[in-house]
Scaffold this motif. Structure first.
Motif, PDB file in Angstrom:
ATOM      1  N   VAL A  42      25.815 -42.613 -10.793  1.00 58.21           N
ATOM      2  CA  VAL A  42      24.943 -43.784 -10.698  1.00 58.21           C
ATOM      3  C   VAL A  42      24.101 -43.677  -9.435  1.00 58.21           C
ATOM      4  N   SER A  43      22.795 -43.934  -9.548  1.00 60.33           N
ATOM      5  CA  SER A  43      21.939 -43.886  -8.361  1.00 60.33           C
ATOM      6  C   SER A  43      20.619 -44.604  -8.623  1.00 60.33           C
ATOM      7  N   LEU A  44      20.107 -45.278  -7.596  1.00 58.55           N
ATOM      8  CA  LEU A  44      18.707 -45.670  -7.583  1.00 58.55           C
ATOM      9  C   LEU A  44      17.880 -44.406  -7.355  1.00 58.55           C
ATOM     10  N   VAL A  45      16.591 -44.451  -7.703  1.00 65.22           N
ATOM     11  CA  VAL A  45      15.753 -43.262  -7.615  1.00 65.22           C
ATOM     12  C   VAL A  45      14.416 -43.626  -6.971  1.00 65.22           C
ATOM     13  N   ASN A  46      14.007 -42.838  -6.014  1.00 60.99           N
ATOM     14  CA  ASN A  46      12.710 -43.028  -5.372  1.00 60.99           C
ATOM     15  C   ASN A  46      11.717 -42.027  -5.957  1.00 60.99           C
ATOM     16  N   CYS A  47      10.790 -42.520  -6.761  1.00 60.09           N
ATOM     17  CA  CYS A  47       9.740 -41.673  -7.349  1.00 60.09           C
ATOM     18  C   CYS A  47       8.389 -41.916  -6.689  1.00 60.09           C
ATOM     19  N   ASN A  48       8.403 -42.579  -5.524  1.00 56.96           N
ATOM     20  CA  ASN A  48       7.163 -42.852  -4.780  1.00 56.96           C
ATOM     21  C   ASN A  48       6.152 -43.628  -5.627  1.00 56.96           C
ATOM     22  N   ILE A  49       6.639 -44.701  -6.229  1.00 58.45           N
ATOM     23  CA  ILE A  49       5.774 -45.545  -7.053  1.00 58.45           C
ATOM     24  C   ILE A  49       5.905 -46.996  -6.615  1.00 58.45           C
ATOM     25  N   ARG A  50       4.958 -47.808  -7.074  1.00 58.72           N
ATOM     26  CA  ARG A  50       5.005 -49.239  -6.775  1.00 58.72           C
ATOM     27  C   ARG A  50       5.794 -49.962  -7.848  1.00 58.72           C
ATOM     28  N   ILE A  51       6.709 -50.821  -7.419  1.00 59.84           N
ATOM     29  CA  ILE A  51       7.515 -51.620  -8.348  1.00 59.84           C
ATOM     30  C   ILE A  51       6.802 -52.947  -8.575  1.00 59.84           C
ATOM     31  N   SER A  52       6.448 -53.232  -9.796  1.00 57.37           N
ATOM     32  CA  SER A  52       5.705 -54.462 -10.102  1.00 57.37           C
ATOM     33  C   SER A  52       6.618 -55.682 -10.011  1.00 57.37           C
ATOM     34  N   PRO A  53       6.053 -56.864  -9.767  1.00 51.58           N
ATOM     35  CA  PRO A  53       6.860 -58.098  -9.760  1.00 51.58           C
ATOM     36  C   PRO A  53       7.593 -58.314 -11.082  1.00 51.58           C
ATOM     37  N   PHE A  54       6.988 -57.914 -12.192  1.00 54.71           N
ATOM     38  CA  PHE A  54       7.647 -58.065 -13.498  1.00 54.71           C
ATOM     39  C   PHE A  54       8.939 -57.258 -13.558  1.00 54.71           C
ATOM     40  N   ILE A  55       8.908 -55.994 -13.090  1.00 53.07           N
ATOM     41  CA  ILE A  55      10.099 -55.149 -13.106  1.00 53.07           C
ATOM     42  C   ILE A  55      11.168 -55.714 -12.190  1.00 53.07           C
ATOM     43  N   THR A  56      10.751 -56.205 -11.024  1.00 54.41           N
ATOM     44  CA  THR A  56      11.718 -56.804 -10.097  1.00 54.41           C
ATOM     45  C   THR A  56      12.368 -58.029 -10.716  1.00 54.41           C
TER      46      THR A  56
END
Length: 293
Positions: A42-56
């Protein structure tokens, strides 16, 4: 319950499609063996992208959480290694497999999993007539509890894994299938719900044993001497019992016994099949020389 390991995969992503720029934000992979979850990645992943308010709002995954996470160049190779050559499963498998392939392609990786099982398709075929096959609704209908927030990778993967175990229980209850091979689940995925009962009844028809004379008249290149043991390519040792045919369709099968005493059958051509292990063709079941272990 499950004859071989199955890895249940779930991704949280920044969008619905990698073709439209969606990237992975979180992954959970849970290995199911027998009747339980035996390992997990299990892991979070940093793909150097912006997380939209909808996804949050949907997942609870924030920009700062992703910014602090290990990069995809670290997580994806570890994930591919964790899955290995086991069968892959997911709820709506085409979605997760698409992202796995896209992220692997970016890094020049070649996942080697042994086929894909979709728990949505399986649920439609094994539990027909339900009003919804969303993961949350299936969990509610089947009494499976979420141990965490929905739309987080580990919680969703865990519920999906227990759903797969419920499907295996149903196959055991309705058709007497004690050891579920992942390939059986892949075959069920391909059928319409209406055809599944007849297929499983035919598949589990009681074998009729052939006489020794018929065994001796089989193709001698694959003939199995009596009282021999075979080692499965993943390590298990099995004792050959005899050849047989299914009463329903006369399909040739091999009848063999595991070390715990349980008796299994497998199509003859599959028993003698060779599998590709890192570019080397290896017998699925290799005859053990007399006197060796």
């Amino acid at each position: 319950m499950f004859e071989k390991p199955i890895v249940m995969l779930d991704f949280e992503t920044s969008g619905m499609s990698p073709e439209q720029g969606g990237r992975v934000t979180e992954v959970a992979a849970l290995r199911i063996m027998g009747d339980q979850i035996v390992d997990r990645y299990v892991s979070l992943v940093n793909c150097n992208i912006r997380i939209s308010p909808f996804i949050t709002e949907l997942t609870g995954i924030t920009q700062s959480m992703v910014n602090r996470a290990p990069p995809a160049s670290e997580v994806i190779p570890e994930l591919v290694e964790f899955i290995g050559s086991d069968t892959l499963a997911a709820h709506n498998a085409s979605f997760d497999e698409k992202f796995l392939q896209a992220e692997s392609d970016r890094l020049g990786l070649w996942p080697s999993y042994d086929g894909v099982v979709c728990s949505v398709k399986l649920s439609r075929r094994v539990f027909p007539g339900l009003s919804s096959y969303s993961l949350g609704r299936l969990a509610s209908d089947l009494g499976i509890r979420f141990h965490g927030a929905a739309h987080r990778a580990e919680a969703d993967a865990e519920v999906s894994a227990y759903l797969l175990l419920r499907i295996a229980e149903k196959l055991h209850q309705d058709y007497g299938i004690h050891h579920v091979d992942p390939r059986l689940l892949q075959e069920i995925n391909k059928l319409t719900a209406a055809k599944v009962p007849a297929y499983l009844k035919k598949l589990t028809a009681k074998p009729v044993l052939k006489s020794p004379g018929i065994i001796e008249s089989a193709n001698q290149s694959n003939a199995i001497p009596a009282v021999k043991r075979y080692r499965h390519y993943k390590g298990g040792v099995y004792e050959f019992i005899c050849e047989a045919t299914h009463e329903a369709d006369l399909t040739p099968v091999i009848v063999y016994r595991s070390q715990n005493g349980s008796v299994w059958t497998r199509n003859r051509e599959v028993f003698f099949e060779e599998v590709d292990l890192d570019g080397v063709m290896t017998p699925r079941f290799a005859l053990i020389d007399e006197g060796s272990c």
